[in-house]
Design a protein around this motif. Structure first.
Motif, PDB file in Angstrom:
ATOM      1  N   GLY A 266       0.805  -1.227   0.000  1.00 32.69           N
ATOM      2  CA  GLY A 266       0.000   0.000   0.000  1.00 32.69           C
ATOM      3  C   GLY A 266       0.832   1.268   0.000  1.00 32.69           C
ATOM      4  O   GLY A 266       0.286   2.373   0.063  1.00 32.69           O
ATOM      5  N   THR A 267       2.156   1.121  -0.091  1.00 29.14           N
ATOM      6  CA  THR A 267       3.022   2.307  -0.205  1.00 29.14           C
ATOM      7  C   THR A 267       3.573   2.352  -1.632  1.00 29.14           C
ATOM      8  O   THR A 267       3.337   1.441  -2.424  1.00 29.14           O
ATOM      9  CB  THR A 267       4.209   2.234   0.769  1.00 29.14           C
ATOM     10  OG1 THR A 267       5.056   1.151   0.357  1.00 29.14           O
ATOM     11  CG2 THR A 267       3.736   2.022   2.202  1.00 29.14           C
ATOM     12  N   ALA A 268       4.310   3.429  -1.907  1.00 32.91           N
ATOM     13  CA  ALA A 268       4.965   3.514  -3.215  1.00 32.91           C
ATOM     14  C   ALA A 268       6.364   4.066  -3.018  1.00 32.91           C
ATOM     15  O   ALA A 268       6.583   4.912  -2.140  1.00 32.91           O
ATOM     16  CB  ALA A 268       4.179   4.428  -4.149  1.00 32.91           C
ATOM     17  N   ILE A 269       7.281   3.594  -3.823  1.00 32.62           N
ATOM     18  CA  ILE A 269       8.610   4.206  -3.840  1.00 32.62           C
ATOM     19  C   ILE A 269       8.561   5.301  -4.906  1.00 32.62           C
ATOM     20  O   ILE A 269       8.066   5.071  -6.012  1.00 32.62           O
ATOM     21  CB  ILE A 269       9.728   3.168  -4.071  1.00 32.62           C
ATOM     22  CG1 ILE A 269      11.078   3.844  -4.140  1.00 32.62           C
ATOM     23  CG2 ILE A 269       9.500   2.330  -5.306  1.00 32.62           C
ATOM     24  CD1 ILE A 269      12.228   2.903  -3.855  1.00 32.62           C
ATOM     25  N   VAL A 270       9.022   6.483  -4.521  1.00 28.28           N
ATOM     26  CA  VAL A 270       8.899   7.636  -5.423  1.00 28.28           C
ATOM     27  C   VAL A 270      10.289   8.027  -5.915  1.00 28.28           C
ATOM     28  O   VAL A 270      11.224   8.145  -5.123  1.00 28.28           O
ATOM     29  CB  VAL A 270       8.224   8.816  -4.692  1.00 28.28           C
ATOM     30  CG1 VAL A 270       8.192  10.054  -5.585  1.00 28.28           C
ATOM     31  CG2 VAL A 270       6.806   8.425  -4.280  1.00 28.28           C
TER      32      VAL A 270
ATOM     33  N   PHE B 137      22.107  -2.883  -4.149  1.00 27.82           N
ATOM     34  CA  PHE B 137      21.136  -2.254  -3.244  1.00 27.82           C
ATOM     35  C   PHE B 137      20.711  -3.221  -2.144  1.00 27.82           C
ATOM     36  O   PHE B 137      20.512  -4.412  -2.391  1.00 27.82           O
ATOM     37  CB  PHE B 137      19.902  -1.793  -4.025  1.00 27.82           C
ATOM     38  CG  PHE B 137      20.210  -0.729  -5.051  1.00 27.82           C
ATOM     39  CD1 PHE B 137      20.828   0.462  -4.673  1.00 27.82           C
ATOM     40  CD2 PHE B 137      19.904  -0.917  -6.395  1.00 27.82           C
ATOM     41  CE1 PHE B 137      21.127   1.449  -5.609  1.00 27.82           C
ATOM     42  CE2 PHE B 137      20.195   0.058  -7.332  1.00 27.82           C
ATOM     43  CZ  PHE B 137      20.805   1.234  -6.944  1.00 27.82           C
ATOM     44  N   LYS B 138      20.504  -2.641  -0.950  1.00 29.25           N
ATOM     45  CA  LYS B 138      20.112  -3.480   0.184  1.00 29.25           C
ATOM     46  C   LYS B 138      18.601  -3.676   0.216  1.00 29.25           C
ATOM     47  O   LYS B 138      18.109  -4.709   0.630  1.00 29.25           O
ATOM     48  CB  LYS B 138      20.543  -2.796   1.494  1.00 29.25           C
ATOM     49  CG  LYS B 138      22.059  -2.671   1.629  1.00 29.25           C
ATOM     50  CD  LYS B 138      22.415  -2.259   3.050  1.00 29.25           C
ATOM     51  CE  LYS B 138      23.912  -2.223   3.251  1.00 29.25           C
ATOM     52  NZ  LYS B 138      24.571  -1.077   2.609  1.00 29.25           N
ATOM     53  N   SER B 139      17.859  -2.640  -0.188  1.00 26.19           N
ATOM     54  CA  SER B 139      16.407  -2.664  -0.003  1.00 26.19           C
ATOM     55  C   SER B 139      15.681  -3.226  -1.232  1.00 26.19           C
ATOM     56  O   SER B 139      16.006  -2.882  -2.377  1.00 26.19           O
ATOM     57  CB  SER B 139      15.921  -1.237   0.280  1.00 26.19           C
ATOM     58  OG  SER B 139      14.559  -1.130  -0.010  1.00 26.19           O
ATOM     59  N   GLU B 140      14.684  -4.062  -0.942  1.00 19.19           N
ATOM     60  CA  GLU B 140      13.824  -4.596  -2.016  1.00 19.19           C
ATOM     61  C   GLU B 140      13.165  -3.460  -2.782  1.00 19.19           C
ATOM     62  O   GLU B 140      12.893  -3.567  -3.976  1.00 19.19           O
ATOM     63  CB  GLU B 140      12.703  -5.466  -1.404  1.00 19.19           C
ATOM     64  CG  GLU B 140      13.171  -6.768  -0.797  1.00 19.19           C
ATOM     65  CD  GLU B 140      13.855  -7.655  -1.835  1.00 19.19           C
ATOM     66  OE1 GLU B 140      13.380  -7.693  -2.974  1.00 19.19           O
ATOM     67  OE2 GLU B 140      14.872  -8.290  -1.486  1.00 19.19           O
ATOM     68  N   ARG B 141      12.882  -2.371  -2.084  1.00 22.67           N
ATOM     69  CA  ARG B 141      12.180  -1.246  -2.708  1.00 22.67           C
ATOM     70  C   ARG B 141      13.056  -0.602  -3.778  1.00 22.67           C
ATOM     71  O   ARG B 141      12.601  -0.305  -4.871  1.00 22.67           O
ATOM     72  CB  ARG B 141      11.788  -0.215  -1.632  1.00 22.67           C
ATOM     73  CG  ARG B 141      10.811  -0.752  -0.598  1.00 22.67           C
ATOM     74  CD  ARG B 141      10.666   0.195   0.574  1.00 22.67           C
ATOM     75  NE  ARG B 141       9.975   1.437   0.226  1.00 22.67           N
ATOM     76  CZ  ARG B 141       8.656   1.569   0.213  1.00 22.67           C
ATOM     77  NH1 ARG B 141       7.891   0.550   0.527  1.00 22.67           N
ATOM     78  NH2 ARG B 141       8.109   2.711  -0.110  1.00 22.67           N
ATOM     79  N   THR B 142      14.327  -0.383  -3.464  1.00 17.78           N
ATOM     80  CA  THR B 142      15.223   0.228  -4.455  1.00 17.78           C
ATOM     81  C   THR B 142      15.407  -0.716  -5.639  1.00 17.78           C
ATOM     82  O   THR B 142      15.458  -0.290  -6.797  1.00 17.78           O
ATOM     83  CB  THR B 142      16.605   0.544  -3.820  1.00 17.78           C
ATOM     84  OG1 THR B 142      16.411   1.013  -2.501  1.00 17.78           O
ATOM     85  CG2 THR B 142      17.357   1.564  -4.642  1.00 17.78           C
TER      86      THR B 142
ATOM     87  N   ALA C 271      -1.788   3.952  -2.648  1.00 14.42           N
ATOM     88  CA  ALA C 271      -0.697   4.767  -2.096  1.00 14.42           C
ATOM     89  C   ALA C 271      -0.891   6.205  -2.572  1.00 14.42           C
ATOM     90  O   ALA C 271      -0.800   6.472  -3.777  1.00 14.42           O
ATOM     91  CB  ALA C 271       0.652   4.228  -2.575  1.00 14.42           C
ATOM     92  N   SER C 272      -1.104   7.120  -1.644  1.00 16.11           N
ATOM     93  CA  SER C 272      -1.414   8.502  -2.048  1.00 16.11           C
ATOM     94  C   SER C 272      -0.242   9.140  -2.805  1.00 16.11           C
ATOM     95  O   SER C 272      -0.439  10.016  -3.646  1.00 16.11           O
ATOM     96  CB  SER C 272      -1.774   9.336  -0.826  1.00 16.11           C
ATOM     97  OG  SER C 272      -0.680   9.318   0.060  1.00 16.11           O
ATOM     98  N   GLU C 273       0.998   8.670  -2.547  1.00 17.60           N
ATOM     99  CA  GLU C 273       2.170   9.233  -3.242  1.00 17.60           C
ATOM    100  C   GLU C 273       2.051   9.091  -4.753  1.00 17.60           C
ATOM    101  O   GLU C 273       2.690   9.826  -5.506  1.00 17.60           O
ATOM    102  CB  GLU C 273       3.471   8.530  -2.822  1.00 17.60           C
ATOM    103  CG  GLU C 273       3.745   8.418  -1.350  1.00 17.60           C
ATOM    104  CD  GLU C 273       3.208   7.113  -0.771  1.00 17.60           C
ATOM    105  OE1 GLU C 273       1.964   7.011  -0.602  1.00 17.60           O
ATOM    106  OE2 GLU C 273       3.997   6.202  -0.502  1.00 17.60           O
ATOM    107  N   CYS C 274       1.246   8.126  -5.216  1.00 11.08           N
ATOM    108  CA  CYS C 274       1.117   7.914  -6.664  1.00 11.08           C
ATOM    109  C   CYS C 274       0.502   9.138  -7.345  1.00 11.08           C
ATOM    110  O   CYS C 274       0.673   9.326  -8.542  1.00 11.08           O
ATOM    111  CB  CYS C 274       0.272   6.676  -6.962  1.00 11.08           C
ATOM    112  SG  CYS C 274       1.094   5.158  -6.496  1.00 11.08           S
ATOM    113  N   GLY C 275      -0.196   9.957  -6.564  1.00  6.75           N
ATOM    114  CA  GLY C 275      -0.794  11.167  -7.122  1.00  6.75           C
ATOM    115  C   GLY C 275       0.219  12.259  -7.408  1.00  6.75           C
ATOM    116  O   GLY C 275      -0.118  13.272  -8.002  1.00  6.75           O
ATOM    117  N   ARG C 276       1.480  12.056  -7.001  1.00  8.67           N
ATOM    118  CA  ARG C 276       2.515  13.082  -7.243  1.00  8.67           C
ATOM    119  C   ARG C 276       3.247  12.873  -8.569  1.00  8.67           C
ATOM    120  O   ARG C 276       4.059  13.707  -8.961  1.00  8.67           O
ATOM    121  CB  ARG C 276       3.557  13.054  -6.124  1.00  8.67           C
ATOM    122  CG  ARG C 276       3.015  13.479  -4.754  1.00  8.67           C
ATOM    123  CD  ARG C 276       4.112  13.442  -3.706  1.00  8.67           C
ATOM    124  NE  ARG C 276       5.227  14.286  -4.066  1.00  8.67           N
ATOM    125  CZ  ARG C 276       6.517  13.938  -3.970  1.00  8.67           C
ATOM    126  NH1 ARG C 276       6.846  12.746  -3.500  1.00  8.67           N
ATOM    127  NH2 ARG C 276       7.465  14.762  -4.338  1.00  8.67           N
ATOM    128  N   ALA C 277       2.995  11.748  -9.228  1.00  9.56           N
ATOM    129  CA  ALA C 277       3.819  11.406 -10.400  1.00  9.56           C
ATOM    130  C   ALA C 277       2.969  11.233 -11.656  1.00  9.56           C
ATOM    131  O   ALA C 277       1.890  10.646 -11.602  1.00  9.56           O
ATOM    132  CB  ALA C 277       4.592  10.120 -10.117  1.00  9.56           C
TER     133      ALA C 277
END
Ligand SMILES: Cc1cc2nc3c(=O)[nH]c(=O)nc-3n(C[C@H](O)[C@H](O)[C@H](O)COP(=O)(O)OP(=O)(O)OC[C@H]3O[C@@H](n4cnc5c(N)ncnc54)[C@H](O)[C@@H]3O)c2cc1C
Length: 472
Positions: free
Chosen positions: A95-99, A168-173, A301-307
């Protein structure tokens, strides 16, 4: 009397070539098969009245960062770049997003432990974009003007996305990198997939990933208007069936791919060159859908509205499987989807309160598989309720794309496979020249390849001018 030149095709590369020739004082005509110029940089009402959709390209980092387009007064002809607050968002199942932030410092901070590695990979090229872009967007075989910078790029870029992701260490990156590298249409363990991922990220930090206000057609219109001020003409609904029809012209440049060049100029080409052209390989295709929406996409994920751009595919591993399956000739069951939501940032695209979306996934060249359900399942995964917002949709199979732009062979949006061999020699070792005097090829089937940057046309026209009139 001025020399007469013509360009077959008015895509971004055809128009760039025409402008270079007109700048040199040639009298230039552009013949375009379709009723509007632009090729894969056109905007149309593809669904409902008042909804403007980009038929092909939508997000134009290399258009805004193009070393050639940047020299032209395109803003005077109405071109305006629109940037979303962040270039890209990549939603995940939690439910999050990597921006992907445009500002490199903010990006490094947001990546935590991976920030320093990200910075080290990007910084030299972001800081020196004006030197880096001309090197990147020209034939690989030419000697670089900035050898140390390019050697540094080569050191990481020759790696696969897989190898870079291991840093990279993080799955997100890692997921973010996978989406960027998947723009290559390659499987993520192929060399050069890393180069595409890095280039996409560097362009996001250095230039941003803008759309043009009103759609990609605005870039085309500005290029056409500038060409007209230089005395050039664009003749639409004028498909060239054979170069023999063009005997009034001393120089001909084709914004076409090798298969079309063979069809329209075969009798002018040497048998050896024809054999080389016939060996040119096309890449995978696109399955595309344009949407008219009753409201904004309901991202979890509300961050998706920024892109303006979204990468929908989940983790690195999932995207790798999707691209590998497609490379092996099968449709992916959970395809990697690229989505643009330009109307959130450019209200000219849709009636007030309504929105447009543009989405595609990769499929084998010429695939007839109906990917609509699979593509929409990926959108629903990160935006439950999306389907309820759809007022109308227009689906483009690879064949439908090709029917509206003859260069999109089997749905290939890059003018041919962009692998190591075809990056070096594109479409043959001659690059822009053909075996026929005064006949050149200037489409994305030449270096540097796909994307809206006009640099194939720019270099082809410069080569043609440099050889004129001593050749023959
Ligand atoms: C669905 C899709 C999404 C894309 N997304 C992006 C993106 O977001 N960002 C990006 O940078 N790039 C994107 N691209 C790629 C980009 O649009 C192309 O790489 C670029 O348009 C190539 O330019 P071109 O001039 O070589 O060819 P094209 O744009 O394909 O133009 C070729 C022109 O030649 C004309 N033509 C062909 N044969 C003849 C003939 N015999 N006589 C007369 N005219 C002829 C065609 O009608 C067409 O107008 C996308 C492409 C597609 C299709």
């Amino acid at each position: 009397m001025a020399l007469r030149a013509c360009v077959i095709g008015s895509g971004p590369n055809g128009l760039a070539a025409a402008i270079v020739l007109a700048q040199a004082g040639l009298q230039v005509d552009v013949f375009e098969a379709e009723s509007t110029p632009g090729g894969a940089a056109r905007t149309m009402e593809l669904t409902l009245p008042g909804f403007l959709h980009d038929f092909g390209s939508a997000v134009l980092p290399l258009g805004a960062g193009s070393p050639f387009f940047s020299t032209l007064p395109l803003h005077r002809h109405g071109l305006e770049w629109v940037h979303s607050p962040a270039p890209l968002a990549h939603p995940l199942d939690d439910g999050t997003a990597i921006v992907l932030e445009r500002d490199l410092k903010s990006m490094k901070a947001s990546l935590g432990a991976d920030g320093p590695v990200w910075g080290k990979l990007m910084e030299p090229f972001v800081e020196r974009w004006s030197e880096f872009a001309p090197e990147l967007l020209r034939p690989v075989v030419s000697f670089p003007r900035h050898p140390f910078l390019m050697a540094r790029f080569g050191a990481s870029a020759l790696l696969s996305a897989h190898s870079i992701a291991r840093r990279f260490k993080s799955e997100r990156t890692r997921a973010l990198l996978a989406g960027l590298a998947a723009h290559s249409f390659m499987s993520l363990d192929e060399i050069l997939s890393g180069a595409v991922g890095l280039t996409m990220a560097v362009s996001a930090h250095a230039v941003g990933w803008p759309v043009s206000r009103g759609g990609s057609q605005a870039l085309t219109q500005a290029l056409c208007a500038h060409l007209v001020t230089l005395g050039g003409q664009i003749k639409t609904s004028s498909r060239v069936a054979a170069v023999a029809e063009l005997s009034d012209y001393q120089l001909i440049l084709g914004d076409v791919t090798p298969r079309q060049l063979l069809a329209i100029a075969g009798e002018r080409l040497s048998p050896a060159y024809k054999r080389q052209l016939a060996k040119f390989r096309y890449g995978p295709g696109a399955f595309k859908v344009d949407y008219a929406l009753s409201g904004p996409i309901p991202w979890k994920a509300s961050e998706c509205g920024r892109a303006a751009t979204l990468h929908l595919g989940g983790s690195f591993e999932e995207i790798a499987v999707s691209e590998l399956t497609m490379r092996n000739g099968q449709p992916a069951s959970r395809p990697f989807v690229l989505l643009a939501q330009p109307s959130l940032f450019d209200p000219t695209r849709a009636p007030q309160g309504k929105h447009t979306a543009w989405a595609y996934c990769h499929v084998p060249n010429g695939s007839r598989e109906d990917m609509l359900d699979k593509l929409e399942a990926q959108i629903e995964r990160f935006a439950p309720g999306f389907r309820e917002c759809v007022s109308a949709r227009r689906v483009f199979s690879p064949a439908a794309l090709e029917s509206m732009d003859a260069n999109l062979i089997g749905g290939d949006i890059s003018g041919g496979a962009m692998d190591a061999r075809q990056l070096l020699f594109r479409p043959t070792w001659r690059n822009y020249a053909t075996s026929a005097p005064h006949l050149y090829i200037c489409s994305s089937s030449t270096p540097p390849g796909g994307g809206v940057h006009g640099m194939c046309g720019y270099h082809a026209a410069r080569v043609a001018l440099a050889r004129w009139p001593w050749r023959d």
